[in-house]
Design a protein around this motif. Structure first.
Motif, PDB file in Angstrom:
ATOM      1  N   VAL A   1       0.612  -1.125  -0.278  1.00 43.44           N
ATOM      2  CA  VAL A   1      -0.256  -0.203   0.332  1.00 43.44           C
ATOM      3  C   VAL A   1       0.869   1.464  -0.277  1.00 43.44           C
ATOM      4  CG1 VAL A   1      -1.566   0.660   1.732  1.00 43.44           C
ATOM      5  CG2 VAL A   1      -1.982  -1.222   1.011  1.00 43.44           C
ATOM      6  N   LEU A   2       0.984   1.870  -1.133  1.00 48.68           N
ATOM      7  CA  LEU A   2       1.740   3.521  -0.742  1.00 48.68           C
ATOM      8  C   LEU A   2       1.151   3.738  -0.026  1.00 48.68           C
ATOM      9  CD1 LEU A   2       1.914   3.914  -5.194  1.00 48.68           C
ATOM     10  CD2 LEU A   2       3.050   3.070  -3.592  1.00 48.68           C
ATOM     11  N   PRO A   3       2.289   5.000   0.611  1.00 47.85           N
ATOM     12  CA  PRO A   3       1.479   6.007   1.963  1.00 47.85           C
ATOM     13  C   PRO A   3       0.884   7.106   0.317  1.00 47.85           C
ATOM     14  CG  PRO A   3       3.713   5.893   1.221  1.00 47.85           C
ATOM     15  CD  PRO A   3       3.352   5.199   0.765  1.00 47.85           C
ATOM     16  N   GLN A   4       0.043   7.670   1.673  1.00 44.52           N
ATOM     17  CA  GLN A   4      -0.746   9.245   1.179  1.00 44.52           C
ATOM     18  C   GLN A   4       0.129  10.310   0.713  1.00 44.52           C
ATOM     19  OE1 GLN A   4      -4.389  10.165   1.533  1.00 44.52           O
ATOM     20  NE2 GLN A   4      -4.226   7.566   1.635  1.00 44.52           N
ATOM     21  N   GLU A   5       1.143  10.421   1.255  1.00 45.08           N
ATOM     22  CA  GLU A   5       2.477  11.140   0.542  1.00 45.08           C
ATOM     23  C   GLU A   5       2.771  10.960  -0.865  1.00 45.08           C
ATOM     24  OE1 GLU A   5       4.069   9.292   3.410  1.00 45.08           O
ATOM     25  OE2 GLU A   5       1.691  10.693   4.514  1.00 45.08           O
ATOM     26  N   VAL A   6       2.106   9.575  -1.520  1.00 44.56           N
ATOM     27  CA  VAL A   6       3.011   9.360  -2.912  1.00 44.56           C
ATOM     28  C   VAL A   6       1.054   9.983  -4.009  1.00 44.56           C
ATOM     29  CG1 VAL A   6       3.022   7.266  -4.388  1.00 44.56           C
ATOM     30  CG2 VAL A   6       4.137   7.642  -2.944  1.00 44.56           C
ATOM     31  N   GLU A   7       1.590  11.207  -4.281  1.00 42.36           N
ATOM     32  CA  GLU A   7       0.602  11.492  -5.389  1.00 42.36           C
ATOM     33  C   GLU A   7      -0.303  10.567  -6.749  1.00 42.36           C
ATOM     34  OE1 GLU A   7      -1.390  14.961  -7.937  1.00 42.36           O
ATOM     35  OE2 GLU A   7       1.114  15.199  -7.039  1.00 42.36           O
ATOM     36  N   THR A   8      -1.143   9.905  -6.679  1.00 45.28           N
ATOM     37  CA  THR A   8      -1.847   9.117  -7.070  1.00 45.28           C
ATOM     38  C   THR A   8      -2.771   9.578  -8.581  1.00 45.28           C
ATOM     39  OG1 THR A   8      -3.504   8.262  -6.018  1.00 45.28           O
ATOM     40  CG2 THR A   8      -1.494   7.092  -5.965  1.00 45.28           C
ATOM     41  N   HIS A   9      -2.630   9.036  -9.538  1.00 44.83           N
ATOM     42  CA  HIS A   9      -4.059   9.775 -10.316  1.00 44.83           C
ATOM     43  C   HIS A   9      -4.913   8.654 -10.891  1.00 44.83           C
ATOM     44  CE1 HIS A   9      -1.155  12.820 -10.579  1.00 44.83           C
ATOM     45  NE2 HIS A   9       0.368  11.671 -10.357  1.00 44.83           N
ATOM     46  N   VAL A  10      -6.194   8.807 -10.712  1.00 44.60           N
ATOM     47  CA  VAL A  10      -7.639   8.257 -11.470  1.00 44.60           C
ATOM     48  C   VAL A  10      -7.115   8.131 -13.012  1.00 44.60           C
ATOM     49  CG1 VAL A  10      -9.574   7.849 -11.798  1.00 44.60           C
ATOM     50  CG2 VAL A  10      -9.018   8.127  -9.055  1.00 44.60           C
ATOM     51  N   ILE A  11      -7.226   6.878 -13.521  1.00 46.34           N
ATOM     52  CA  ILE A  11      -7.380   6.707 -14.928  1.00 46.34           C
ATOM     53  C   ILE A  11      -8.489   7.015 -16.443  1.00 46.34           C
ATOM     54  CG2 ILE A  11      -7.014   4.865 -17.096  1.00 46.34           C
ATOM     55  CD1 ILE A  11      -5.362   3.426 -14.925  1.00 46.34           C
ATOM     56  N   ASP A  12      -8.171   8.492 -16.148  1.00 46.27           N
ATOM     57  CA  ASP A  12      -9.563   8.425 -17.109  1.00 46.27           C
ATOM     58  C   ASP A  12     -10.924   7.547 -18.209  1.00 46.27           C
ATOM     59  OD1 ASP A  12      -8.503  11.393 -16.195  1.00 46.27           O
ATOM     60  OD2 ASP A  12      -7.966  11.235 -18.370  1.00 46.27           O
TER      61      ASP A  12
ATOM     62  N   ALA B   1      -5.833   3.790 -10.597  1.00 48.12           N
ATOM     63  CA  ALA B   1      -5.017   5.080 -10.699  1.00 48.12           C
ATOM     64  C   ALA B   1      -3.590   4.471 -11.214  1.00 48.12           C
ATOM     65  CB  ALA B   1      -5.282   5.192  -8.917  1.00 48.12           C
ATOM     66  N   TYR B   2      -2.550   5.258 -11.380  1.00 50.84           N
ATOM     67  CA  TYR B   2      -1.515   4.892 -11.676  1.00 50.84           C
ATOM     68  C   TYR B   2      -0.378   6.657 -10.895  1.00 50.84           C
ATOM     69  CZ  TYR B   2      -1.299   9.236 -14.853  1.00 50.84           C
ATOM     70  OH  TYR B   2      -1.368  10.467 -15.119  1.00 50.84           O
ATOM     71  N   THR B   3       1.138   5.637 -11.027  1.00 46.84           N
ATOM     72  CA  THR B   3       1.525   6.672 -10.738  1.00 46.84           C
ATOM     73  C   THR B   3       3.140   6.131 -10.792  1.00 46.84           C
ATOM     74  OG1 THR B   3       2.595   8.378  -8.434  1.00 46.84           O
ATOM     75  CG2 THR B   3       2.159   5.711  -8.211  1.00 46.84           C
ATOM     76  N   ILE B   4       3.985   6.853 -11.025  1.00 51.96           N
ATOM     77  CA  ILE B   4       5.565   6.812 -11.110  1.00 51.96           C
ATOM     78  C   ILE B   4       6.235   7.063  -9.989  1.00 51.96           C
ATOM     79  CG2 ILE B   4       7.869   7.080 -12.924  1.00 51.96           C
ATOM     80  CD1 ILE B   4       6.240   8.034 -14.771  1.00 51.96           C
ATOM     81  N   VAL B   5       6.785   5.889  -9.516  1.00 55.44           N
ATOM     82  CA  VAL B   5       7.691   6.116  -8.313  1.00 55.44           C
ATOM     83  C   VAL B   5       9.259   5.328  -8.657  1.00 55.44           C
ATOM     84  CG1 VAL B   5       7.677   4.866  -6.124  1.00 55.44           C
ATOM     85  CG2 VAL B   5       5.442   5.402  -7.240  1.00 55.44           C
ATOM     86  N   ASN B   6      10.323   5.951  -8.537  1.00 58.29           N
ATOM     87  CA  ASN B   6      11.419   5.449  -8.825  1.00 58.29           C
ATOM     88  C   ASN B   6      11.627   5.103  -9.973  1.00 58.29           C
ATOM     89  OD1 ASN B   6      11.612   6.073  -5.738  1.00 58.29           O
ATOM     90  ND2 ASN B   6      11.673   4.381  -4.781  1.00 58.29           N
TER      91      ASN B   6
END
Length: 107
Positions: free
Chosen positions: A67-78, A84-89
């Motif tokens: 589970v990603l912490p709240q600090e990591v912004e995610t984006h819901v897929i249109d 949702a997605y994000t880019i981490v490291n």
């Protein structure tokens, strides 16, 4: 009389076995610690691979089931609010938008 008693006992055992065979147990939740694998549609993968958002630095392993912490912004897929997605490291990650759990890491 004992023949009748044996026949009744056999009938009872057979009907119990038949009933047990038709019993279905359904659980809503996976076992604790189990990782549930969701199949991510190819359209979601393609969408995530085309997005350009800044990579977030995260001090931890990005693994399916985490589970990603709240600090990591995610984006819901249109067009598909189930992902949702994000880019981490520098790695693209598909997550569940409600739980923030990593569903798939795309390389």
């Amino acid at each position: 009389m004992s023949h009748t008693l044996m026949a009744a006992s056999a009938a009872l055992l057979i009907s119990t076995a038949a009933f047990a065979q038709s019993t279905v147990i359904v659980t809503d939740q996976p076992a604790p610690g189990a990782v549930v694998v969701r199949e991510v549609p190819s359209s979601v993968r393609t969408y995530v691979m085309r997005q350009e958002v800044p990579s977030v630095n995260y001090n931890g392993d990005v693994l399916v089931g985490r589970v990603l912490p709240q600090e990591v912004e995610t984006h819901v897929i249109d067009g598909d609010g189930g992902y949702a997605y994000t880019i981490v490291n520098q790695r693209r990650v598909v997550v569940d938008p409600e739980t923030r759990e990593v569903i798939e890491v795309l390389d």
